[in-house]
Design an enzyme around this catalytic site. Structure first.
Site, short mmCIF file in Angstrom:
data_model
loop_
_atom_site.label_atom_id
_atom_site.label_comp_id
_atom_site.label_asym_id
_atom_site.label_seq_id
_atom_site.Cartn_x
_atom_site.Cartn_y
_atom_site.Cartn_z
N CYS A 47 -19.69 57.19 -39.96
CA CYS A 47 -18.56 57.94 -40.49
C CYS A 47 -18.33 59.01 -39.68
CB CYS A 47 -19.01 58.24 -41.81
SG CYS A 47 -17.84 59.39 -42.60
N CYS B 163 -18.92 62.39 -41.63
CA CYS B 163 -20.50 62.68 -42.03
C CYS B 163 -20.98 63.07 -40.51
CB CYS B 163 -21.13 61.86 -42.44
SG CYS B 163 -20.61 61.49 -44.38
N HIS C 32 -17.30 59.99 -48.25
CA HIS C 32 -15.91 60.52 -48.07
C HIS C 32 -14.80 59.28 -48.45
CE1 HIS C 32 -18.00 63.29 -45.10
NE2 HIS C 32 -17.14 63.94 -45.85
N HIS D 78 -19.49 75.77 -50.31
CA HIS D 78 -20.30 76.58 -49.22
C HIS D 78 -20.94 77.91 -49.80
CE1 HIS D 78 -17.04 74.33 -46.56
NE2 HIS D 78 -18.21 73.72 -46.70
N LYS E 14 -16.84 65.29 -56.87
CA LYS E 14 -17.45 66.36 -55.85
C LYS E 14 -15.85 67.39 -55.54
CE LYS E 14 -19.03 67.59 -51.40
NZ LYS E 14 -19.37 66.86 -49.78
N CYS F 132 -17.15 54.78 -46.39
CA CYS F 132 -18.29 55.70 -46.38
C CYS F 132 -18.52 56.16 -47.85
CB CYS F 132 -17.80 57.15 -45.72
SG CYS F 132 -18.89 58.57 -46.12
N LYS G 276 -12.69 70.36 -50.13
CA LYS G 276 -11.58 71.08 -49.66
C LYS G 276 -10.33 69.72 -49.24
CE LYS G 276 -9.16 74.63 -47.84
NZ LYS G 276 -9.21 75.68 -48.86
N HIS H 63 -15.28 76.88 -48.63
CA HIS H 63 -14.73 76.68 -50.27
C HIS H 63 -15.86 77.04 -51.05
CE1 HIS H 63 -16.70 72.74 -50.52
NE2 HIS H 63 -16.33 72.29 -49.29
N1 MSP Z 1 -22.97 71.03 -40.87
C1 MSP Z 1 -23.69 70.34 -41.74
C2 MSP Z 1 -24.89 70.67 -42.17
C3 MSP Z 1 -25.71 71.22 -40.97
S1 MSP Z 1 -27.50 71.96 -41.49
C4 MSP Z 1 -28.29 71.78 -39.88
C5 MSP Z 1 -22.85 70.25 -43.14
N2 MSP Z 1 -21.91 71.26 -43.56
S2 MSP Z 1 -20.93 71.34 -44.52
O1 MSP Z 1 -20.38 72.45 -44.24
O2 MSP Z 1 -20.25 70.14 -44.83
O3 MSP Z 1 -21.69 71.67 -45.94
C6 MSP Z 1 -22.58 72.67 -45.94
C7 MSP Z 1 -23.37 72.68 -47.40
O4 MSP Z 1 -22.27 72.56 -48.37
C8 MSP Z 1 -23.94 71.34 -47.75
O5 MSP Z 1 -25.21 71.68 -48.03
C9 MSP Z 1 -23.12 70.51 -48.69
O6 MSP Z 1 -23.90 69.89 -49.58
C10 MSP Z 1 -22.54 72.00 -49.47
N3 MSP Z 1 -21.42 71.51 -50.17
C11 MSP Z 1 -20.31 71.24 -49.63
N4 MSP Z 1 -19.38 70.79 -51.11
C12 MSP Z 1 -20.37 70.95 -51.99
C13 MSP Z 1 -19.90 70.84 -53.57
N5 MSP Z 1 -19.09 70.41 -53.88
N6 MSP Z 1 -21.02 71.27 -54.13
C14 MSP Z 1 -22.18 71.87 -53.68
N7 MSP Z 1 -22.47 71.78 -52.25
C15 MSP Z 1 -21.61 71.25 -51.63
O7 MSP Z 1 -23.14 69.60 -44.10
#
Ligand code: MSP
Length: 507
Positions: free
Chosen positions: A125, A128, A146, A20, A302, A143, A305, A17
């Site tokens: 959690c 997380c 979440h 990412h 925030k 959490c 998804k 999304h």
């Molecule tokens: N798998 C772990 C990271 C492991 S790194 C060794 C993880 N994955 S994640 O897919 O949930 O998130 C990846 C990145 O996307 C994180 O840095 C997270 O902060 C970012 N984002 C997810 N949603 C977000 C927003 N709404 N806004 C900005 N970034 C956010 O965490």
């Protein structure tokens, strides 16, 4: 100089999304900028495939975890070229080479004396995949990220002796105030450290979906340790068995992460590296969250998804192209802060800034050179008034981007885009064209405009790789050095331009 930059690796429990895409785009801007400066860049991204979040999602969908991982990892791999993200490698934590190296490094951590057997009891959690400390628990044992109930876990496992690194981490933070950036995130990490470190679970007994612990086959490594190590293991196999890039690129220059994973990257990660006898990264840059604007004008929440309140990056790219999304995300929310994003905000920036300020400036400049001078101009001195307004621009942009300040750097460039638009209005080439006595002045104004547009285009290339390449082609500048940072200087030279399609067509 080697410049090694990483994004977090993305969970494969769901499709990509906008959050990412945000991290990936930001890291890409920095990687492309450093390449412009001739640095030796390695840019890593990938997927985090083990652990509970994925195992739970797979179970809910009635498929094997690897099936879900394959499917969703592919979606992340497909997203990168769509975003015009120029990663040098895409790691999957299910890569056998990664697994082998995780086992190696963590065995070394144990041999170095930082692993012991114990019983964990506390709040966890599953979304997380995080064992929460008392300070991290929301109201009613939920959490805080979440908003779901935490589970009470009691399990026998292997512990990582995080507490042994209290002093060494304090020294790291004292000696390197830019280890964590921006400053308020440094302070947050420091405060966590000041609270006193407790040892953490290194392994989990109940889960099967993970990297097996070589000295105790009834356990798998806790997913965060497996995941964090990707930054290190990838260098060992990204270029095959023949070429190990570790010596060239380790330690990382920048880990770009979101604020929700600060504890893992600024505390656990350097401690783990210390325990393994490896150098720690130079900087961890922590960005904020993209929020959905709230209806009451408040802060917003925030985007995620699971809450269904997202802008779909695939759709935006399809309708407007990758550049438009990259620009919007870099520009709208100050990198490092939280900020709201919306479709209407996107449309406004697209129309007023990309289509008008920049796209139209480029089209007009080229159109005027073609109309009044048949597309050609002799080498001409540039207007000193405008040259003065660009003084120090390259240095300022580089200084901001050295600190990963992508929004501030972009604003510096955009001030010059706006300055060029004012220059067109001030000098009104269409008036000069009516007076044959002003022919030399018209040459000078058009050449100055051309050069100003070319300079901002070089600087915008990391943000807008597609549009800037098209524009540079229309300016006849497609040589290997034309997008180097050194090319962003006023250089009198003969000019020849070709017609340009609108870079950002109005919708
Ligand atoms: N798998 C772990 C990271 C492991 S790194 C060794 C993880 N994955 S994640 O897919 O949930 O998130 C990846 C990145 O996307 C994180 O840095 C997270 O902060 C970012 N984002 C997810 N949603 C977000 C927003 N709404 N806004 C900005 N970034 C956010 O965490």
């Amino acid at each position: 100089m080697p410049f090694y930059i990483t994004t977090p690796i993305y969970y494969v429990n769901a499709a990509p999304h906008l959050g990412h895409a945000y991290t990936a785009i930001a890291a890409d801007v920095l990687a492309r900028h450093q390449r412009q400066r001739g640095e030796d860049v390695f840019f890593l991204t990938g997927t985090d495939e083990h652990g509970e979040p994925v195992a739970i999602a797979a179970e809910e969908q009635g498929v094997a975890p690897i099936e879900l991982a394959d499917r969703n990892s592919q979606r992340f791999q497909d997203l990168m070229p769509l975003l015009d993200v120029s990663n040098d490698f895409f790691i999957r934590t299910t890569d056998p080479e990664h697994i082998r190296r995780v086992q190696e490094v963590l065995t070394r951590v144990r041999e170095n004396g930082y692993v012991y057997e114990g019983t964990y009891e506390g709040w966890y959690c599953p979304r997380c995949a995080d064992f929460k400390t008392e300070a991290e628990i929301g109201p009613g044992n939920t959490c805080p990220i979440h908003k779901i109930p935490l589970t009470r876990e009691r399990e026998d496992n292997w512990f990582f002796e995080l507490s042994a690194f209290q002093g060494e981490l304090e020294r790291l933070f004292d000696e390197r105030p830019d280890f964590v950036m921006p400053r308020h995130r440094y302070n947050e990490a420091r405060a966590f450290l000041a609270g006193g470190l407790q040892d953490v679970s290194l392994t989990r007994p109940k889960l099967r979906w993970g990297v097996e612990v070589p000295w105790d086959r009834s356990q798998v490594f806790y997913v965060w340790f497996d995941a964090l190590l990707n930054y290190y293991t990838a260098l060992g196999f990204a270029r095959g068995r023949q070429q190990d890039l570790t010596g060239r690129f380790w330690p990382a220059t920048y880990h770009i992460i979101g604020k929700d994973i600060l504890k893992f990257h600024t505390i656990y990660w350097p401690a783990l590296l210390m325990a393994a006898g490896l150098p720690v990264p130079e900087h961890v840059f922590v960005h904020g969250f993209l929020l959905t604007p709230s209806e009451d004008g408040g802060e917003g929440e925030k985007m995620s998804k699971s809450r269904g309140n997202v802008i779909d990056p695939f759709k935006v790219i399809e309708d407007f192209g990758a550049d438009a999304l990259r620009f919007y995300l870099a520009r709208e929310v100050a990198f490092g802060q939280d900020g709201p994003v919306s479709e209407s905000g996107f449309m406004t920036r697209y129309e007023t800034e990309l289509a008008n300020d920049y796209g139209n400036l480029a089209s007009r400049t080229i159109a005027m050179i073609r109309r009044y001078r048949d597309g050609r101009l002799p080498a001409t001195e540039h207007d000193p008034a405008l040259v003065a307004d660009f003084e120090g621009l390259v240095e300022t942009v580089c200084a901001h981007l050295d600190r990963a300040e992508i929004t501030t750097a972009l604003e510096e460039i955009w001030k010059r885009v706006r300055r060029l638009n004012r220059y067109v209005e001030e000098r009104a080439p269409w008036q000069l064209a009516k007076d044959p006595e002003q022919a030399a002045e018209l040459d000078r104004v058009l050449a100055t405009l051309h050069e100003g547009v070319r300079i901002v285009t070089v600087l915008l290339a990391p943000y807008l790789p597609g549009a800037t390449a098209k524009l540079m082609a229309a300016l006849g500048r497609t040589g290997p050095d034309d997008l180097r940072i050194d090319a962003a200087r006023w250089t009198p030279a003969p000019i020849e331009v070709e017609a340009l399609e609108p870079l950002f067509p109005k919708r």
